[in-house]
Design a protein around this motif. Structure first.
Motif, PDB file in Angstrom:
ATOM      1  N   ASN A 131      -0.828 -25.306  49.266  1.00  0.00           N
ATOM      2  CA  ASN A 131      -1.556 -25.603  50.502  1.00  0.00           C
ATOM      3  C   ASN A 131      -2.517 -26.764  50.337  1.00  0.00           C
ATOM      4  O   ASN A 131      -2.911 -27.409  51.330  1.00  0.00           O
ATOM      5  N   GLU A 132      -2.903 -27.055  49.098  1.00  0.00           N
ATOM      6  CA  GLU A 132      -3.793 -28.188  48.832  1.00  0.00           C
ATOM      7  C   GLU A 132      -3.033 -29.487  48.560  1.00  0.00           C
ATOM      8  O   GLU A 132      -3.624 -30.494  48.186  1.00  0.00           O
ATOM      9  N   GLY A 133      -1.703 -29.458  48.730  1.00  0.00           N
ATOM     10  CA  GLY A 133      -0.938 -30.695  48.631  1.00  0.00           C
ATOM     11  C   GLY A 133      -0.192 -30.905  47.339  1.00  0.00           C
ATOM     12  O   GLY A 133       0.330 -32.004  47.093  1.00  0.00           O
ATOM     13  N   ILE A 135       2.971 -30.021  44.589  1.00  0.00           N
ATOM     14  CA  ILE A 135       4.305 -29.443  44.452  1.00  0.00           C
ATOM     15  C   ILE A 135       4.217 -28.466  43.291  1.00  0.00           C
ATOM     16  O   ILE A 135       3.889 -28.846  42.169  1.00  0.00           O
ATOM     17  N   THR A 195       6.160 -25.774  48.073  1.00  0.00           N
ATOM     18  CA  THR A 195       5.396 -26.914  48.564  1.00  0.00           C
ATOM     19  C   THR A 195       5.419 -26.922  50.086  1.00  0.00           C
ATOM     20  O   THR A 195       6.269 -26.288  50.705  1.00  0.00           O
ATOM     21  N   ARG A 196       4.487 -27.624  50.666  1.00  0.00           N
ATOM     22  CA  ARG A 196       4.530 -27.834  52.110  1.00  0.00           C
ATOM     23  C   ARG A 196       5.604 -28.860  52.436  1.00  0.00           C
ATOM     24  O   ARG A 196       5.901 -29.750  51.646  1.00  0.00           O
ATOM     25  N   ASP A 198       5.497 -31.327  54.577  1.00  0.00           N
ATOM     26  CA  ASP A 198       4.980 -32.694  54.642  1.00  0.00           C
ATOM     27  C   ASP A 198       4.645 -33.243  53.257  1.00  0.00           C
ATOM     28  O   ASP A 198       4.769 -34.452  53.008  1.00  0.00           O
ATOM     29  N   THR A 199       4.244 -32.370  52.323  1.00  0.00           N
ATOM     30  CA  THR A 199       3.984 -32.813  50.950  1.00  0.00           C
ATOM     31  C   THR A 199       5.268 -33.324  50.299  1.00  0.00           C
ATOM     32  O   THR A 199       5.279 -34.386  49.659  1.00  0.00           O
ATOM     33  N   ALA A 203       6.167 -37.209  49.137  1.00  0.00           N
ATOM     34  CA  ALA A 203       6.545 -37.521  47.753  1.00  0.00           C
ATOM     35  C   ALA A 203       7.892 -38.235  47.707  1.00  0.00           C
ATOM     36  O   ALA A 203       8.092 -39.174  46.919  1.00  0.00           O
ATOM     37  N   HIS A 256       5.795 -37.890  39.912  1.00  0.00           N
ATOM     38  CA  HIS A 256       4.718 -37.523  40.817  1.00  0.00           C
ATOM     39  C   HIS A 256       3.480 -37.095  40.043  1.00  0.00           C
ATOM     40  O   HIS A 256       3.569 -36.522  38.947  1.00  0.00           O
ATOM     41  N   LYS A 258       0.997 -35.048  41.217  1.00  0.00           N
ATOM     42  CA  LYS A 258       0.386 -33.788  41.634  1.00  0.00           C
ATOM     43  C   LYS A 258       1.443 -32.683  41.605  1.00  0.00           C
ATOM     44  O   LYS A 258       1.885 -32.175  42.637  1.00  0.00           O
TER      45      LYS A 258
END
Length: 472
Positions: A131-133, A135, A195-196, A198-199, A203, A256, A258
């Protein structure tokens, strides 16, 4: 918990030949307790609030639908026109998400995780990071130095049970695998991601923009079809075929910044070889593992898969024996990873059993070609309750139908009539006909074909509820 489970149903499962074949890959095979790995995956994800989304081949759409109907009851299926690996499959699913902020759990369809509760708890530990962006990937605490899996090296502890991914490590040789195990801070890469939407799309736009662009074009105006409680989504074929094939690991994760990992302590298997399948079967005092009608005599460490007929292993050691109605595999356990080479060899030799089973799944049920010869073929046919074959005719063959279980509704020319158990009927060459099961139990019959040509392409369809072209 509002997570959309996305099940990746691609893959041919060639290392589990002859049970798994291109037309009927391992994720659809009733492998454990008469359930397929896809069914078990759907059951394992039942705690998610959202209906499941599957990404699968067009060729396997009804196999996926059957699995959803038997477990989750409702869901959606994104149908890939061709296999393009996990990066494209995950992009299609993310583009199909109703809410860009929706958390999505991507799971392969062919893994075995018996402790569903422990798995659910592990996924929930990764949700804050997702939720904080980030993966989030899930790594399995290794129990032995495997050369069949990739590894994840853990980095900084981020709290709440998640850690920064320091690096991904390719499948190692035996020496390196031993070193990684002793290192103590590495995990098996399970290929499961949270993951979200949109995230993931951001990516992909950063690291693999061409893959994302092809998928966006394919999903700009997809075709939609609703059959019962299952919605099918068909991306535009030409645009998707232009997409390159690459795994999400190579396309995004290794670049990536994150990516976090949550360790999973429970039992896990990717069921990637016959050794892995054998390990899921209890062993006797001599290390033999037997499924079905197998018998191990004066044998040691021998696995027998024999669901159809008696198979006897006498005086064997370290063997894998897998029997099916039309192909038999006998292999040393040390060569289990090379079964895919057997499939490649059979394919080059144009052996049909390399990719197809004698028993063939169809949207209305199945058929099994039990005997064939010059100018004749005999099939067992099963038709699901309420299902119908297409209204069709043949130019080169006649058919005799004998009902052995249930009741058949037969259309023959202008006639419509019922054929009960122990009764039969005849379909002349060129006659329009259809077979329908009006009952609540499966209809089973024997079909005897006779004629100058018996190929599956000698079918002219006039009506078909499944949208198929002139080929049964």
């Amino acid at each position: 918990m509002n997570i959309t489970p996305v099940i990746l149903c691609g893959g041919s499962g060639t290392r589990l030949w002859p049970l798994s074949r291109q037309s009927f890959p391992k994720q659809f095979v009733p492998l454990l307790g008469n359930k397929s790995l896809l069914q078990l995956t759907l059951e394992r994800l039942a705690w998610c609030q959202s209906p499941p989304m599957c990404v699968a081949s067009e060729d396997h759409r009804f196999l996926v639908a059957d699995a959803i109907e038997s477990t989750a009851k409702q869901g959606s299926v994104v149908l890939e026109p061709a296999a393009r690996n996990t990066a494209a499959a995950m992009a299609l699913a993310a583009l199909q998400a109703a809410d860009p902020a929706q958390a999505m759990l991507f799971c392969p369809a062919d893994h075995h995780i018996p402790d569903a509760a422990a798995f659910a708890t592990t996924v929930q530990r990764g949700l804050p990071a997702a939720n904080e962006g980030a993966i989030v990937t899930f790594g399995v605490v290794p129990s032995f130095p495997s050369t069949a899996y990739g590894y994840i090296e853990q980095g900084t502890d981020l709290g709440n049970g998640s850690l920064q991914v320091k690096r991904f490590i390719e499948k190692p040789d035996a020496t390196k695998a031993q070193a990684l195990l002793l290192q103590g801070n590495t995990l098996w890469n399970a290929g499961i991601f949270l993951t979200r939407a949109d995230t993931l799309l951001a990516a992909l736009r950063q690291h693999a923009p061409d893959i994302l662009q092809a998928c966006e074009q394919a999903m700009a105006a997809p075709q939609h079809e609703q059959i019962g409680n299952i919605g099918f989504v068909r991306p535009e074929k030409t645009a998707f075929l232009a997409c390159r094939s690459q795994s999400i690991d190579y396309a995004v994760l290794e670049q990536h910044d994150k990516v976090v990992v949550v360790p999973f302590q429970g039992q896990w298997s990717d069921v990637g070889s016959w050794n892995a399948v054998a390990d899921l079967t209890p062993a006797d005092a001599e290390g033999n593992r037997v499924v079905g009608q197998g018998h191990a005599l004066v044998a040691h460490n021998t696995y027998i898969h024999a669901p159809h007929r008696p198979v006897v292993a006498l005086g064997t050691q370290d063997l894998l024996i897998v029997d099916t109605p039309d192909a038999l595999l006998v292999a040393h356990r040390d060569h289990a990873e090379r079964v895919k080479d057997v499939v490649a060899h059979l394919t080059r030799s144009e052996v049909p059993q390399a990719g197809t089973h004698r028993r063939v799944a169809r949207p209305w049920g199945w058929y099994d070609s039990i005997d064939t010869g010059e100018r004749f073929q005999v099939k067992r046919i099963g038709v699901k309750p309420g299902a119908s074959l297409s209204l069709q005719k043949h130019h080169h063959r006649a058919e005799h139908w004998i009902v052995v279980k249930g009741t058949a509704e037969v259309t023959r020319g202008q006639e419509v009539f019922l054929v009960s158990e122990n009764q039969s009927t005849y379909i002349p060459i060129g006659e329009l006909h259809r077979l329908h099961n009006p009952g609540k139990l499966e209809l089973e019959m024997i079909e005897v074909q006779s004629g100058s040509y018996l190929g599956e392409d000698d079918i002219v369809r006039l009506e078909d509820r499944y949208g198929r072209q002139p080929q049964r």
